[in-house]
Design a protein around this motif. Structure first.
Motif, PDB file in Angstrom:
ATOM      1  N   SER A   1    -117.796  -7.560  12.889  1.00 60.14           N
ATOM      2  CA  SER A   1    -117.971  -6.170  13.319  1.00 60.14           C
ATOM      3  C   SER A   1    -117.389  -5.192  12.311  1.00 60.14           C
ATOM      4  O   SER A   1    -117.767  -4.025  12.284  1.00 60.14           O
ATOM      5  CB  SER A   1    -117.318  -5.964  14.690  1.00 60.14           C
TER       6      SER A   1
ATOM      7  N   HIS B   1    -126.616  -5.429  18.531  1.00 57.33           N
ATOM      8  CA  HIS B   1    -126.686  -4.663  17.288  1.00 57.33           C
ATOM      9  C   HIS B   1    -125.514  -5.039  16.398  1.00 57.33           C
ATOM     10  O   HIS B   1    -124.360  -4.999  16.827  1.00 57.33           O
ATOM     11  CB  HIS B   1    -126.655  -3.153  17.586  1.00 57.33           C
TER      12      HIS B   1
ATOM     13  N   ARG C   1    -122.956  -7.479  17.749  1.00 46.84           N
ATOM     14  CA  ARG C   1    -122.205  -7.106  18.946  1.00 46.84           C
ATOM     15  C   ARG C   1    -123.165  -6.838  20.097  1.00 46.84           C
ATOM     16  O   ARG C   1    -124.299  -6.378  19.896  1.00 46.84           O
ATOM     17  CB  ARG C   1    -121.339  -5.866  18.690  1.00 46.84           C
TER      18      ARG C   1
ATOM     19  N   GLU D   1    -123.905  -4.747  23.469  1.00 43.88           N
ATOM     20  CA  GLU D   1    -123.575  -3.501  24.158  1.00 43.88           C
ATOM     21  C   GLU D   1    -124.286  -3.480  25.504  1.00 43.88           C
ATOM     22  O   GLU D   1    -125.512  -3.610  25.574  1.00 43.88           O
ATOM     23  CB  GLU D   1    -123.995  -2.288  23.337  1.00 43.88           C
TER      24      GLU D   1
ATOM     25  N   THR E   1    -124.666  -1.153  29.003  1.00 42.48           N
ATOM     26  CA  THR E   1    -124.380   0.166  29.564  1.00 42.48           C
ATOM     27  C   THR E   1    -124.911   0.255  30.987  1.00 42.48           C
ATOM     28  O   THR E   1    -125.955  -0.315  31.319  1.00 42.48           O
ATOM     29  CB  THR E   1    -125.010   1.289  28.722  1.00 42.48           C
TER      30      THR E   1
ATOM     31  N   ASN F   1    -111.059  -7.035  20.424  1.00 39.12           N
ATOM     32  CA  ASN F   1    -112.366  -6.869  19.779  1.00 39.12           C
ATOM     33  C   ASN F   1    -113.467  -6.543  20.781  1.00 39.12           C
ATOM     34  O   ASN F   1    -114.651  -6.707  20.488  1.00 39.12           O
ATOM     35  CB  ASN F   1    -112.738  -8.144  19.001  1.00 39.12           C
ATOM     36  N   ALA F   2    -113.080  -6.121  21.980  1.00 43.94           N
ATOM     37  CA  ALA F   2    -114.038  -5.713  23.008  1.00 43.94           C
ATOM     38  C   ALA F   2    -113.419  -4.556  23.784  1.00 43.94           C
ATOM     39  O   ALA F   2    -112.198  -4.401  23.823  1.00 43.94           O
ATOM     40  CB  ALA F   2    -114.368  -6.873  23.948  1.00 43.94           C
TER      41      ALA F   2
ATOM     42  N   SER G   1    -115.655   1.541  28.077  1.00 42.34           N
ATOM     43  CA  SER G   1    -115.469   2.992  28.001  1.00 42.34           C
ATOM     44  C   SER G   1    -116.208   3.664  29.153  1.00 42.34           C
ATOM     45  O   SER G   1    -117.274   3.218  29.584  1.00 42.34           O
ATOM     46  CB  SER G   1    -115.983   3.542  26.666  1.00 42.34           C
TER      47      SER G   1
ATOM     48  N   ALA H   1    -119.871   1.848  29.292  1.00 48.18           N
ATOM     49  CA  ALA H   1    -120.343   0.935  28.247  1.00 48.18           C
ATOM     50  C   ALA H   1    -119.326  -0.162  28.011  1.00 48.18           C
ATOM     51  O   ALA H   1    -118.113   0.084  28.013  1.00 48.18           O
ATOM     52  CB  ALA H   1    -120.608   1.694  26.952  1.00 48.18           C
TER      53      ALA H   1
ATOM     54  N   HIS I   1    -118.585  -3.112  25.119  1.00 45.92           N
ATOM     55  CA  HIS I   1    -118.903  -3.614  23.786  1.00 45.92           C
ATOM     56  C   HIS I   1    -118.086  -4.889  23.559  1.00 45.92           C
ATOM     57  O   HIS I   1    -116.878  -4.902  23.754  1.00 45.92           O
ATOM     58  CB  HIS I   1    -118.534  -2.581  22.710  1.00 45.92           C
TER      59      HIS I   1
ATOM     60  N   TYR J   1    -121.078 -10.692  20.044  1.00 42.43           N
ATOM     61  CA  TYR J   1    -122.251 -11.399  20.555  1.00 42.43           C
ATOM     62  C   TYR J   1    -122.154 -12.880  20.225  1.00 42.43           C
ATOM     63  O   TYR J   1    -122.026 -13.281  19.070  1.00 42.43           O
ATOM     64  CB  TYR J   1    -123.527 -10.827  19.942  1.00 42.43           C
TER      65      TYR J   1
END
Length: 378
Positions: A22, A310, A313, A315, A317, A354-355, A358, A369, A371, A374
């Motif tokens: 990332s 993406h 990673r 995502e 939501t 690393n995650a 939010s 969201a 994150h 992956y």
């Protein structure tokens, strides 16, 4: 993007073998260059002490640029070789190498490191020959007079020995840390089980009061939903496809109560659906969106669930067009409100920073969201 956290993350990623990083490539190169420059200065000091040249200012002026060039080129050659290794090998093999569980894995990593050292040294010599205007033989002889062989022997000995012990100690440390992480995750997961069960039963109880004719079908749907949900909680990992199936069932239960006032949309491609992640991340977010955003709103509204992959990673939501974060909060049921903190704690424990989760206010409604890195189910 804040520079300091990015560089810290890049430093940690230098010691991890994985397909996707990332952290931006420039940050990894910058950190690698800085470490090489520092190590080069230390090795140059050691060589100066061994050769009696440490107090010679001219020696430092002549050799510092050469020494730093060699170290920086070697370090970035190592970085490039290990990146090629990451891209070439399958995920399972990379995991075995990264864990270093067997001595042969450690030996292989050291062999690649020493190959990068030799290749980087040859490349740095070519660069110095070109930039100095000398031929390669002349450049080698000029550098040899300044004691570069001593530094190279020191470099090889230090790096080779340190790497061997580093990877072995690191493998043992990672195994111990993994055991502690799994214990912590089991504890956090056990905390959310009664919350999940209590809240779902309370929702069904209220649904029965509003829609007695549909109570039988609703209880059938609820039983299926609960069976799947509790089964997933017994495992450390779920897939996004399973989470989305549960989310759809949960939304259908609410639709029995709210009717046309509740609409929803789920959007995720096959790549995203194959992702592995801790179980029961979505259900609390959907519950909050409906309970605090849409249900108190006279006309109801829409819940949008979207997932994409993406840059290595995932995502996820959950967006609603409800009353929003500024609206008066409804009275919480016992056990409600801890789900978001539980999700944050599980992400923090599982992914070591690393995650993230939010929560953002929109002009109309709320946007949540998640994150995380992956990883796909094989």
């Amino acid at each position: 993007m804040k520079l300091a956290p990015t560089l810290v993350a890049a430093w940690h990623s230098l010691w991890l073998l994985q397909k996707q990083h990332s952290e931006p490539a420039w940050a990894r190169v910058l950190v690698c260059t800085a470490v090489a420059a520092g190590l080069g200065a230390v090795l140059m000091l050691l060589a100066g002490l061994l050769t009696g040249l440490a107090s010679d200012g001219n020696w430092w002026l002549v050799m510092a640029p050469i020494n730093l060039t060699i170290c920086v080129v070697i370090a970035n050659t190592e970085l490039a070789l290990f990146r090629l290794l990451e891209l070439a090998l399958p995920v399972d093999t990379l995991a075995s190498l990264d864990n270093g569980a067997h001595w042969s894995m450690t030996l292989l990593l050291n062999a690649i490191g020493l190959a990068g050292l030799v290749l980087g040294f040859v490349m740095s010599m070519l660069m110095l020959a070109v930039t100095s205007g000398l031929g390669l033989d002349d450049a080698c002889q000029a550098i040899a007079k300044q004691g570069i062989q001593v530094r190279m022997l020191l470099f090889v000995a230090v790096i080779g020995t340190a790497n061997w012990f580093w990877w072995r100690l690191r493998a043992n440390e990672r195994a111990q840390r993994q055991q502690a992480t799994e214990s912590q995750l089991r504890l956090l997961q056990a905390q959310i089980e009664p919350h999940f069960l209590f809240n779902t039963l309370a929702n069904v109880q209220s649904l029965i009061g509003h829609n007695r004719p549909g109570a039988r079908q609703m209880l059938v749907d609820f039983t299926d939903y609960l069976r799947v949900g509790l089964e997933q909680l017994r495992h450390a990992d779920s897939t996004l496809a399973q989470e989305l199936d549960m989310a759809r069932s949960y939304l259908q239960l609410f639709q029995i109560r709210m009717g046309e006032r509740l609409r929803y949309s789920i959007d995720a491609d096959q790549e995203a659906r194959a992702a592995t992640l801790p179980p029961l991340l979505l259900q609390p977010l959907i519950e909050n969106a409906i309970t605090h955003g849409l249900e108190p709103k006279v006309e109801g509204g829409l819940v949008l669930i979207h997932a994409r992959v993406h840059a290595g990673r995932l995502e996820i939501t959950v967006t609603d067009d409800g009353l929003g974060l500024d609206a008066p909060r409804r009275k919480r049921r016992a056990g409600n409100g801890m789900a978001l903190e539980n999700i944050r704690a599980r992400l923090r424990t599982r992914y070591a920073g690393n995650a993230a989760l939010s929560l953002t206010a929109r002009a109309v409604g709320t946007h949540v969201a998640i994150h995380l890195p992956y990883t796909a189910q094989p």
